[in-house]
Design an enzyme around this catalytic site. Sequence first.
Site: not given
Length: 253
Positions: A141, A154
């Site tokens: 990401s 995350y």
Amino acid sequence: MTYSKKVVIVTGATSGIGEAVVQAFASTEASIVLVGRDKERGQRALESVQKLNCPAELMLGDVTDSAFADHVINFTVERFGKVTVLVNSAGVIRRGSALETTDDDWHHTFQANVNGVFYFSRAAVKAMRRTGGGSIINIASSVALVGCPGLAAYCASKGAVVLLTRAMALDHAKEQISINAVCPGAVDTPMLVSAHDKPVSVDEVLQRNVDAIPQGRVATPQEIASLTLYLASEEARHITGVALPIDGGVTAG
């Protein structure tokens, strides 16, 4: 770019980016093993691939189980003779700052986003080194590179994926195994609008992200899949150990 002799495993294959990756490879002459947890979604994904006359199998299980990872790799070798591409797309998101993140949130995020990538990558390398190499692409990401408020677990998990990618790329470069991370920004998938602490509309979430992206739009899953397809190609064999943003310019600032 030719994929006629490639055997591809995709985790998280029944939704979002993983499903788009499967469809991208299905349009080539590769053989595909779809890995997911949901039987109904998995069967639909498998049937859509088979309609394209693509040799494919579906395996249902938990990517956080190392025995399952070994089983998928061994099955693939028995069924198709080798593993040449692994795309680690399975992942979860738990939203919150560090103070808002429970122990369960933290452990669940790392089990799915880091342990699953590690187990499948470790098993795949063992198979790839026996057949002359291959390619591993980890879906990380953009928040692994720049961070983001309200996503402590995350961000940390995807940062771990990037460093695992780089370490493994160096360990196995001489074995002709390329290992890279794709780092998407906001992508129009179910995950983008999931796990909020209060109800939000899809349009609201999309607009928030559009406003933060220099290009002024959210990526499609197909765009991420196209980059993944390239990194798995023979033309990209000299690319290894990179964390490649595909985020409309977010990490440029």
